[in-house]
Design a protein around this motif. Structure first.
Motif, PDB file in Angstrom:
ATOM      1  N   ARG A  82       0.831  -1.222   0.000  1.00 22.52           N
ATOM      2  CA  ARG A  82       0.000   0.000   0.000  1.00 22.52           C
ATOM      3  C   ARG A  82       0.857   1.260   0.000  1.00 22.52           C
ATOM      4  N   VAL A  83       1.860   1.292   0.859  1.00 24.58           N
ATOM      5  CA  VAL A  83       2.694   2.507   0.967  1.00 24.58           C
ATOM      6  C   VAL A  83       3.419   2.753  -0.351  1.00 24.58           C
ATOM      7  N   ALA A  84       4.002   1.689  -0.909  1.00 29.38           N
ATOM      8  CA  ALA A  84       4.729   1.854  -2.183  1.00 29.38           C
ATOM      9  C   ALA A  84       3.752   2.267  -3.280  1.00 29.38           C
ATOM     10  N   GLY A  85       2.600   1.590  -3.330  1.00 28.07           N
ATOM     11  CA  GLY A  85       1.623   1.840  -4.402  1.00 28.07           C
ATOM     12  C   GLY A  85       1.011   3.230  -4.319  1.00 28.07           C
ATOM     13  N   GLU A  86       0.653   3.652  -3.114  1.00 26.67           N
ATOM     14  CA  GLU A  86      -0.092   4.906  -2.986  1.00 26.67           C
ATOM     15  C   GLU A  86       0.796   6.134  -2.869  1.00 26.67           C
ATOM     16  N   SER A  87       2.091   5.952  -2.523  1.00 27.55           N
ATOM     17  CA  SER A  87       2.974   7.121  -2.435  1.00 27.55           C
ATOM     18  C   SER A  87       3.949   7.183  -3.604  1.00 27.55           C
ATOM     19  N   GLY A  88       4.252   6.019  -4.192  1.00 25.45           N
ATOM     20  CA  GLY A  88       5.248   5.978  -5.267  1.00 25.45           C
ATOM     21  C   GLY A  88       6.674   6.172  -4.767  1.00 25.45           C
TER      22      GLY A  88
END
Ligand code: 5AD
Ligand code: FES
Length: 355
Positions: A115-121
């Motif tokens: 989630r963190v990688a996906g939603e923040s880039g």
């Protein structure tokens, strides 16, 4: 000036007191920093996601035995909101750090990383302590890029003394090796001036930074916490190194170690740590950046939790907000003629997928 970085040379530099020679050491470290990692100061946004911990590290304020700490655990939605804020501030990386919290199951963390990688880039760094080796593989597949785990000291007797046993754990060096094999950028480091740390053992720590070819190296002063065994004055189980051999936990010592760290590992990413800023709120971060460091770790933890992540007392930024730290650090970076870094800030030449 010649810089003898052999074991004996490192010990001599660590014990050096001559101001002119130290200025030369700091200037050399700054020049090596500029040549190898440039003028960008990368900002790694730190989110302290839980202060629950099953361990009893003798120096650490959030050790399980400290009953005075109110414990918290952030929800994934809150963590993702902090990561988005990091992106809005222009940071390239978020660091998810916590005590060893057994409620953080393998899958819970994997889902959080996705989630963190996906939603923040942003690049995702984990700093969650010692875990079964399989967890690191799962989290790597979920998208974690880097892992931080300080080895704290190369002296095995001192290590055992300050890290009371925990059943079934892997030796830290085995963990660091595994992290490297899994393709993480690997960070480690030590505290400076823990009771029992000798010049000799600190020099060996520096030699191990070189040997492990670490991507990231965090070094900061040990700061006594009164609610810990190590922080209780004169605790009989934690004697100083004998015969004048004890390394001081001072600001001056920290700069020497920072500069030597840069000389032994020229292209590593090295933070000017919050612990150093705690010893010198006015100038500590800047002096760290001018004596070897090229990274800062602005705190993103929501204020209500921040005060509860008290691994040592008087921690810098304890009452600031994420936005205040963002502004403060950018100001400090510009004030010394450097520039805030953009992008993930990989170790040069080690960018994922080539380069
Ligand atoms: N003083 C300084 N640094 C500390 N750390 C933990 N407790 C203290 C303390 N009392 C450091 C450890 C750990 C990192 C997250 O914080 O080196 O690896
Ligand atoms: Fe937090 Fe300066 S970095 S107040």
């Amino acid at each position: 000036m010649e810089f003898d970085l052999s074991h004996g040379g490192l010990v001599r530099w660590l014990r050096e007191e001559d101001d002119a020679r130290l200025e030369a050491l700091f200037a050399a470290a700054d020049a090596v920093r500029a040549a190898h990692v440039g003028n960008e100061v990368h900002r790694r946004g730190l989110i302290e996601i839980s202060n629950h911990c099953v361990r009893r590290c003798a120096y650490c304020g959030i050790r399980s035995a400290n009953a005075d700490v109110a414990r918290y655990r952030m929800e994934p939605d809150e963590i993702v909101a902090c990561a988005r804020q990091a992106r809005d501030f222009g940071y390239g990386t978020v660091v998810l750090q916590s005590g060893e919290d057994r409620a953080h199951t393998t899958e819970w963390v994997a889902e959080l990383v996705r989630r963190v990688a996906g939603e923040s880039g942003l690049a995702v760094t984990l700093s969650l302590g010692e875990r079964p080796l399989e967890d690191y593989a799962v989290w790597r597949r979920a998208g974690a890029d880097r892992y931080l785990l300080r080895f704290e000291t190369t002296d095995p007797v001192l290590f055992e003394r300050i890290h009371p046993g925990y059943p079934g754990r892997e030796p830290r060096l085995a963990i660091l090796k595994r992290l490297r094999e899994l393709g993480y950028e690997v960070g480690s480091g030590v505290m400076i001036g823990i009771p029992g740390q000798s010049w000799d053992s600190l020099a060996r720590d520096l030699e191990l930074f070189r040997e492990l070819d670490l991507d990231m190296i965090g070094v900061g002063p040990y700061i006594p916490h009164p609610a810990t065994p190590l922080g209780a004055d004169g605790h009989p189980d934690f004697p100083a190194a004998p015969d004048g051999g004890q390394v001081p936990n001072s600001e001056a010592m920290t700069y020497k170690v920072l500069a030597l760290t840069r000389l032994v590992r020229p292209d590593a990413n090295i933070p000017s740590t919050t612990a150093l800023a705690t010893l010198n709120t006015e100038q500590g971060r800047e002096l760290g950046l001018q004596r070897g460091a090229n990274i800062v770790m602005p705190n993103l933890t929501p204020p209500a939790y921040r005060a509860l992540y008290e691994i040592y007392p008087g921690k810098a930024c304890i009452s600031e907000t994420a936005a205040q730290c963002a502004l403060c650090l950018d100001g400090r970076i510009h004030a010394i003629g450097r520039v805030p870094g953009t992008g993930p800030g990989w170790r040069p030449g080690h960018e994922p997928g080539g380069a």
